[in-house]
Scaffold this active site. Structure first.
Site, PDB file in Angstrom:
ATOM      1  CE  LYS A  25      -2.513   1.520   3.653  1.00  0.00           C
ATOM      2  NZ  LYS A  25      -2.290   2.969   3.817  1.00  0.00           N
TER       3      LYS A  25
ATOM      4  N   GLY B 133       0.766  -3.048   8.650  1.00  0.00           N
ATOM      5  CA  GLY B 133       2.004  -2.284   8.551  1.00  0.00           C
ATOM      6  C   GLY B 133       3.004  -2.697   9.596  1.00  0.00           C
ATOM      7  NE  ARG B 134       2.029   1.381  13.118  1.00  0.00           N
ATOM      8  CZ  ARG B 134       1.209   2.194  13.768  1.00  0.00           C
ATOM      9  NH1 ARG B 134       1.694   3.071  14.628  1.00  0.00           N
ATOM     10  NH2 ARG B 134      -0.081   2.149  13.542  1.00  0.00           N
TER      11      ARG B 134
ATOM     12  CG  ASP C  98      -4.773   4.548   1.395  1.00  0.00           C
ATOM     13  OD1 ASP C  98      -5.888   5.073   1.160  1.00  0.00           O
ATOM     14  OD2 ASP C  98      -4.357   4.332   2.550  1.00  0.00           O
TER      15      ASP C  98
ATOM     16  CB  THR D   9     -11.973   3.821  11.602  1.00  0.00           C
ATOM     17  OG1 THR D   9     -10.627   4.101  11.232  1.00  0.00           O
ATOM     18  CG2 THR D   9     -12.506   2.695  10.765  1.00  0.00           C
TER      19      THR D   9
ATOM     20  NE  ARG E  19      -0.808  -3.115  15.535  1.00  0.00           N
ATOM     21  CZ  ARG E  19      -0.886  -2.484  14.367  1.00  0.00           C
ATOM     22  NH1 ARG E  19      -1.323  -3.103  13.293  1.00  0.00           N
ATOM     23  NH2 ARG E  19      -0.507  -1.223  14.243  1.00  0.00           N
TER      24      ARG E  19
ATOM     25  CD  GLN F 252      -4.603   0.567  13.648  1.00  0.00           C
ATOM     26  OE1 GLN F 252      -5.770   0.840  13.902  1.00  0.00           O
ATOM     27  NE2 GLN F 252      -4.066   0.778  12.446  1.00  0.00           N
TER      28      GLN F 252
ATOM     29  CG  HIS G  43     -14.249  13.690  -1.502  1.00  0.00           C
ATOM     30  ND1 HIS G  43     -14.605  13.779  -0.181  1.00  0.00           N
ATOM     31  CD2 HIS G  43     -15.368  13.998  -2.208  1.00  0.00           C
ATOM     32  CE1 HIS G  43     -15.881  14.138  -0.080  1.00  0.00           C
ATOM     33  NE2 HIS G  43     -16.357  14.277  -1.311  1.00  0.00           N
ATOM     34  CG  ASP G  44     -12.137  17.272  -7.239  1.00  0.00           C
ATOM     35  OD1 ASP G  44     -13.078  17.962  -7.679  1.00  0.00           O
ATOM     36  OD2 ASP G  44     -11.002  17.729  -7.023  1.00  0.00           O
TER      37      ASP G  44
ATOM     38  CE  LYS H 256      -8.211   6.616   3.461  1.00  0.00           C
ATOM     39  NZ  LYS H 256      -6.751   6.414   3.498  1.00  0.00           N
TER      40      LYS H 256
HETATM   41  O1  C5P Z   1       1.019  -0.075  11.002  1.00  0.00           O
HETATM   42  P1  C5P Z   1      -0.441  -0.396  10.897  1.00  0.00           P
HETATM   43  O2  C5P Z   1      -0.711  -1.882  10.718  1.00  0.00           O
HETATM   44  O3  C5P Z   1      -1.251   0.209  12.011  1.00  0.00           O
HETATM   45  O4  C5P Z   1      -0.884   0.306   9.520  1.00  0.00           O
HETATM   46  C1  C5P Z   1      -2.217   0.330   9.127  1.00  0.00           C
HETATM   47  C2  C5P Z   1      -2.354   1.077   7.825  1.00  0.00           C
HETATM   48  O5  C5P Z   1      -3.737   1.144   7.508  1.00  0.00           O
HETATM   49  C3  C5P Z   1      -1.841   2.513   7.859  1.00  0.00           C
HETATM   50  O6  C5P Z   1      -1.357   2.841   6.560  1.00  0.00           O
HETATM   51  C4  C5P Z   1      -3.089   3.309   8.174  1.00  0.00           C
HETATM   52  O7  C5P Z   1      -3.044   4.616   7.667  1.00  0.00           O
HETATM   53  C5  C5P Z   1      -4.174   2.490   7.460  1.00  0.00           C
HETATM   54  N1  C5P Z   1      -5.500   2.665   8.026  1.00  0.00           N
HETATM   55  C6  C5P Z   1      -5.811   2.359   9.342  1.00  0.00           C
HETATM   56  N2  C5P Z   1      -7.080   2.541   9.822  1.00  0.00           N
HETATM   57  C7  C5P Z   1      -8.017   3.014   9.030  1.00  0.00           C
HETATM   58  C8  C5P Z   1      -7.749   3.328   7.709  1.00  0.00           C
HETATM   59  C9  C5P Z   1      -6.467   3.140   7.243  1.00  0.00           C
HETATM   60  O8  C5P Z   1      -4.947   1.908  10.081  1.00  0.00           O
HETATM   61  N3  C5P Z   1      -9.236   3.138   9.508  1.00  0.00           N
END
Ligand code: C5P
Length: 239
Positions: free
Chosen positions: A34, A217-218, A61, A125, A188, A197, A65-66, A63
């Site tokens: 992503k 991600g992390r 990603d 969210t 997670r 999160q 909007h226009d 997003k």
């Molecule tokens: O590192 P982590 O797993 O938290 O990354 C989650 C990814 O998903 C990030 O790029 C974050 O911006 C995206 N994201 C999110 N929650 C949302 C929408 C997008 O964590 N509601």
């Protein structure tokens, strides 16, 4: 779909070098990468082509909007760039989503390439019930109800899926059917840190709830051994 193909690795880094390092390391362990606003705006659109050349698929990603014409043209750019998925805000409305869905298909057909998966973002969210009512002036509906209604609207407009919270997956799946793609972040594994999160779901739970793809991600990128972390998630999904 193989378990690994369900994982979309969030490249939340600011430089091309860091991003490509992760792509080289992890391209055989995840299904796609992503690229969000930070990386796309730091490196420019070429990052998509470069990741493709290294063998990775890309979820852009940004997003959008226009007005309908502007987003449809941006969607055609995404198609020509060869991205695997891109997203827009369902709040942009029916005409916008219909136009994007149609123009993306036409552009892909014209170039004889596969069309990207068009995803709608419903209610972010991060938006609370209070903000929805007092600032966005959507009264009388719960956040989850708006998210579900907009997912259904996106489907009716020809969008291929949505990005939604794990907590919305079940309702979206029930309302939008088996072919509508559901991409979910907030994932997670039990062994991973939560970071910022809050309402999290394990990869296995997300799969069981009906998600097609999970953005992670992390838990992978910040792990001591990112390949091992990805492998562990794949095993959990397969188990
Ligand atoms: O590192 P982590 O797993 O938290 O990354 C989650 C990814 O998903 C990030 O790029 C974050 O911006 C995206 N994201 C999110 N929650 C949302 C929408 C997008 O964590 N509601």
């Amino acid at each position: 779909m193989q378990a690994k193909d369900r994982i979309i690795l969030a490249l939340d880094v600011g430089t091309r070098e860091e991003a490509l390092d992760l792509v080289r390391k992890l391209k055989d362990y995840v299904g796609a990468f992503k690229v969000g606003m930070q990386l796309f705006n730091s490196t420019g659109p070429e990052i998509v082509k470069t990741i493709n050349e290294l063998g990775g698929k890309v979820f852009v990603d940004l997003k959008f909007h226009d007005i309908p014409n502007t987003v449809a043209e941006a969607g055609k750019v995404m198609t020509r760039l060869g991205c695997y998925m891109f997203n827009l805000h369902a709040a942009g409305g029916r005409e916008m989503m219909k136009k994007v869905a149609g123009e993306v298909e036409k552009e892909a057909a014209r170039l004889s390439i596969s069309a990207p998966i068009t995803l709608a973002v419903t209610v972010l969210t991060s938006i609370s019930q209070e903000e929805l009512e007092n600032d966005m002036l959507i009264a009388g509906l719960k956040v989850e109800e708006v998210a579900l209604k907009w997912a259904v609207m996106a489907k009716e407009c020809g969008m291929k899926g949505v990005v939604c919270s794990p907590h919305e997956i079940k309702a979206v799946r029930a309302a939008c059917g088996p072919d509508f793609k559901i991409v979910t972040p907030g994932i997670r594994p039990l062994w991973s840190e939560k970071n910022d999160q809050k309402r999290i779901t394990t990869p296995k739970q997300a799969l069981e709830l009906g998600a097609d793809y999970m953005v992670i991600g992390r838990p992978i990128t910040k792990a001591d051994n990112p390949k091992k972390a990805a492998e562990k998630i794949i095993e959990e999904l397969e188990g």
